[in-house]
Design a protein around this motif. Structure first.
Motif, PDB file in Angstrom:
ATOM      1  N   CYS A   1     -61.520   3.173   3.634  1.00  0.00           N
ATOM      2  CA  CYS A   1     -62.019   1.804   3.837  1.00  0.00           C
ATOM      3  C   CYS A   1     -61.057   1.009   4.711  1.00  0.00           C
ATOM      4  N   ALA A   2     -59.775   1.249   4.550  1.00  0.00           N
ATOM      5  CA  ALA A   2     -58.776   0.566   5.377  1.00  0.00           C
ATOM      6  C   ALA A   2     -58.957   0.949   6.846  1.00  0.00           C
ATOM      7  N   ALA A   3     -59.202   2.238   7.108  1.00  0.00           N
ATOM      8  CA  ALA A   3     -59.438   2.682   8.487  1.00  0.00           C
ATOM      9  C   ALA A   3     -60.668   1.993   9.061  1.00  0.00           C
ATOM     10  N   GLN A   4     -61.739   1.951   8.284  1.00  0.00           N
ATOM     11  CA  GLN A   4     -62.974   1.296   8.733  1.00  0.00           C
ATOM     12  C   GLN A   4     -62.733  -0.190   8.992  1.00  0.00           C
ATOM     13  N   ALA A   5     -62.011  -0.845   8.122  1.00  0.00           N
ATOM     14  CA  ALA A   5     -61.742  -2.275   8.299  1.00  0.00           C
ATOM     15  C   ALA A   5     -60.936  -2.522   9.571  1.00  0.00           C
ATOM     16  N   MET A   6     -59.960  -1.659   9.851  1.00  0.00           N
ATOM     17  CA  MET A   6     -59.174  -1.828  11.080  1.00  0.00           C
ATOM     18  C   MET A   6     -60.038  -1.611  12.319  1.00  0.00           C
ATOM     19  N   GLN A   7     -60.930  -0.626  12.261  1.00  0.00           N
ATOM     20  CA  GLN A   7     -61.813  -0.388  13.400  1.00  0.00           C
ATOM     21  C   GLN A   7     -62.718  -1.596  13.619  1.00  0.00           C
ATOM     22  N   MET A   8     -63.280  -2.141  12.551  1.00  0.00           N
ATOM     23  CA  MET A   8     -64.158  -3.309  12.690  1.00  0.00           C
ATOM     24  C   MET A   8     -63.386  -4.518  13.208  1.00  0.00           C
ATOM     25  N   ALA A   9     -62.147  -4.688  12.760  1.00  0.00           N
ATOM     26  CA  ALA A   9     -61.330  -5.800  13.248  1.00  0.00           C
ATOM     27  C   ALA A   9     -61.026  -5.632  14.734  1.00  0.00           C
ATOM     28  N   ALA A  10     -60.834  -4.387  15.174  1.00  0.00           N
ATOM     29  CA  ALA A  10     -60.608  -4.143  16.602  1.00  0.00           C
ATOM     30  C   ALA A  10     -61.840  -4.566  17.400  1.00  0.00           C
ATOM     31  N   VAL A  11     -63.015  -4.132  16.957  1.00  0.00           N
ATOM     32  CA  VAL A  11     -64.258  -4.464  17.664  1.00  0.00           C
ATOM     33  C   VAL A  11     -64.485  -5.971  17.669  1.00  0.00           C
ATOM     34  N   ALA A  12     -64.221  -6.629  16.562  1.00  0.00           N
ATOM     35  CA  ALA A  12     -64.428  -8.078  16.469  1.00  0.00           C
ATOM     36  C   ALA A  12     -63.554  -8.843  17.458  1.00  0.00           C
ATOM     37  N   GLN A  13     -62.475  -8.214  17.918  1.00  0.00           N
ATOM     38  CA  GLN A  13     -61.553  -8.866  18.849  1.00  0.00           C
ATOM     39  C   GLN A  13     -61.718  -8.358  20.285  1.00  0.00           C
ATOM     40  N   GLY A  14     -62.791  -7.606  20.538  1.00  0.00           N
ATOM     41  CA  GLY A  14     -63.063  -7.153  21.891  1.00  0.00           C
ATOM     42  C   GLY A  14     -62.507  -5.782  22.235  1.00  0.00           C
ATOM     43  N   TYR A  15     -61.884  -5.119  21.281  1.00  0.00           N
ATOM     44  CA  TYR A  15     -61.391  -3.756  21.500  1.00  0.00           C
ATOM     45  C   TYR A  15     -62.427  -2.788  20.942  1.00  0.00           C
ATOM     46  N   GLN A  16     -62.101  -1.522  20.937  1.00  0.00           N
ATOM     47  CA  GLN A  16     -63.016  -0.524  20.411  1.00  0.00           C
ATOM     48  C   GLN A  16     -62.189   0.618  19.875  1.00  0.00           C
ATOM     49  N   GLY A  17     -62.864   1.521  19.201  1.00  0.00           N
ATOM     50  CA  GLY A  17     -62.140   2.667  18.676  1.00  0.00           C
ATOM     51  C   GLY A  17     -63.060   3.732  18.147  1.00  0.00           C
ATOM     52  N   PHE A  18     -62.450   4.841  17.810  1.00  0.00           N
ATOM     53  CA  PHE A  18     -63.167   5.901  17.120  1.00  0.00           C
ATOM     54  C   PHE A  18     -62.215   6.555  16.136  1.00  0.00           C
ATOM     55  N   TRP A  19     -62.795   7.092  15.073  1.00  0.00           N
ATOM     56  CA  TRP A  19     -62.051   7.653  13.961  1.00  0.00           C
ATOM     57  C   TRP A  19     -62.265   9.155  13.969  1.00  0.00           C
ATOM     58  N   ARG A  20     -61.168   9.908  14.068  1.00  0.00           N
ATOM     59  CA  ARG A  20     -61.240  11.363  14.034  1.00  0.00           C
ATOM     60  C   ARG A  20     -60.332  11.874  12.929  1.00  0.00           C
ATOM     61  N   THR A  21     -60.726  12.982  12.379  1.00  0.00           N
ATOM     62  CA  THR A  21     -59.857  13.670  11.437  1.00  0.00           C
ATOM     63  C   THR A  21     -59.582  15.041  12.023  1.00  0.00           C
ATOM     64  N   GLY A  22     -60.454  15.996  11.815  1.00  0.00           N
ATOM     65  CA  GLY A  22     -60.265  17.317  12.391  1.00  0.00           C
ATOM     66  C   GLY A  22     -59.213  18.120  11.642  1.00  0.00           C
ATOM     67  N   LYS A  23     -59.124  19.387  12.022  1.00  0.00           N
ATOM     68  CA  LYS A  23     -58.270  20.309  11.270  1.00  0.00           C
ATOM     69  C   LYS A  23     -56.796  19.958  11.325  1.00  0.00           C
ATOM     70  N   TRP A  24     -56.353  19.273  12.365  1.00  0.00           N
ATOM     71  CA  TRP A  24     -54.923  18.969  12.460  1.00  0.00           C
ATOM     72  C   TRP A  24     -54.483  17.998  11.366  1.00  0.00           C
ATOM     73  N   ALA A  25     -55.372  17.171  10.889  1.00  0.00           N
ATOM     74  CA  ALA A  25     -55.006  16.225   9.817  1.00  0.00           C
ATOM     75  C   ALA A  25     -54.592  16.953   8.544  1.00  0.00           C
ATOM     76  N   TYR A  26     -55.083  18.178   8.372  1.00  0.00           N
ATOM     77  CA  TYR A  26     -54.806  18.943   7.155  1.00  0.00           C
ATOM     78  C   TYR A  26     -53.764  20.032   7.368  1.00  0.00           C
ATOM     79  N   HIS A  27     -53.281  20.149   8.579  1.00  0.00           N
ATOM     80  CA  HIS A  27     -52.349  21.232   8.919  1.00  0.00           C
ATOM     81  C   HIS A  27     -50.964  20.939   8.339  1.00  0.00           C
TER      82      HIS A  27
END
Length: 182
Positions: free
Chosen positions: A113-139
């Protein structure tokens, strides 16, 4: 930006360029992350912000992980280049704490939820983002680099910057297919 529009029209933007949020804009994003639902007030998160040389360090970590798996050169190169898809990457880590009333899953979800909130705050301020996990997050190499042990988890890499393309329209989703009522 209207909050309801932001939430119902959210789209990930895969191509990001400089500038990344800084100063008050970055602080607003981090503050939004710190307002995630937090049963028991455990603050089960850590945010590691990588920009500039930090992206180089993240690149080296991901490259070591790919090399440790004896991946082909193309995979090693792709892993090493991935942090440079945006001018900022925020590594969101669930830092769990034993608690009789707050199970681990709630703490992991809270970090999400914290990640989602940060992404939404970025968009609300004119920035953008994407959230990735992938296998490296667990390596193990990546986990060790960020001192992620035990039940802690990297819940995602939040790539943030200025949109460098126009997003596709939000898919139409019929709530009747996903919602039921008791």
């Amino acid at each position: 930006m209207d909050a309801l529009h932001l939430l119902t029209q959210r789209r990930s933007i895969p191509r990001l360029s400089a500038p990344a949020p800084e100063g008050d804009a970055l602080e607003n994003m981090l503050a939004a992350g710190l307002r995630a639902p937090d049963h028991g007030a455990l603050t089960p998160w850590e945010f590691v912000v990588a920009t500039g040389e930090g992206l180089d360090k993240l690149s080296a970590i991901l490259k070591r992980a790919a090399q440790a798996d004896n991946e082909e050169d193309a995979v090693v190169e792709k892993a090493a280049n991935s942090p440079f898809r945006a001018p900022m990457v925020i590594i969101v880590i669930a830092r769990t704490k034993p608690h009789d009333k707050v199970p681990l899953i709630e703490q992991h979800i809270s970090a999400g939820c914290a990640a989602q909130a940060m992404q939404m705050a970025a968009v609300a301020q004119g920035y953008q983002g994407f959230w990735r996990t992938g296998k490296w997050a667990y390596h193990s190499v990546v986990r060790e680099a960020f001192s992620v042990t035990g039940d802690d988890e990297i819940v995602g890499f939040l790539y943030v910057g200025t949109p460098d393309c126009t997003p596709a329209n939000a898919p139409k989703r019929d709530t009747s297919k996903y919602v039921s009522y008791l």
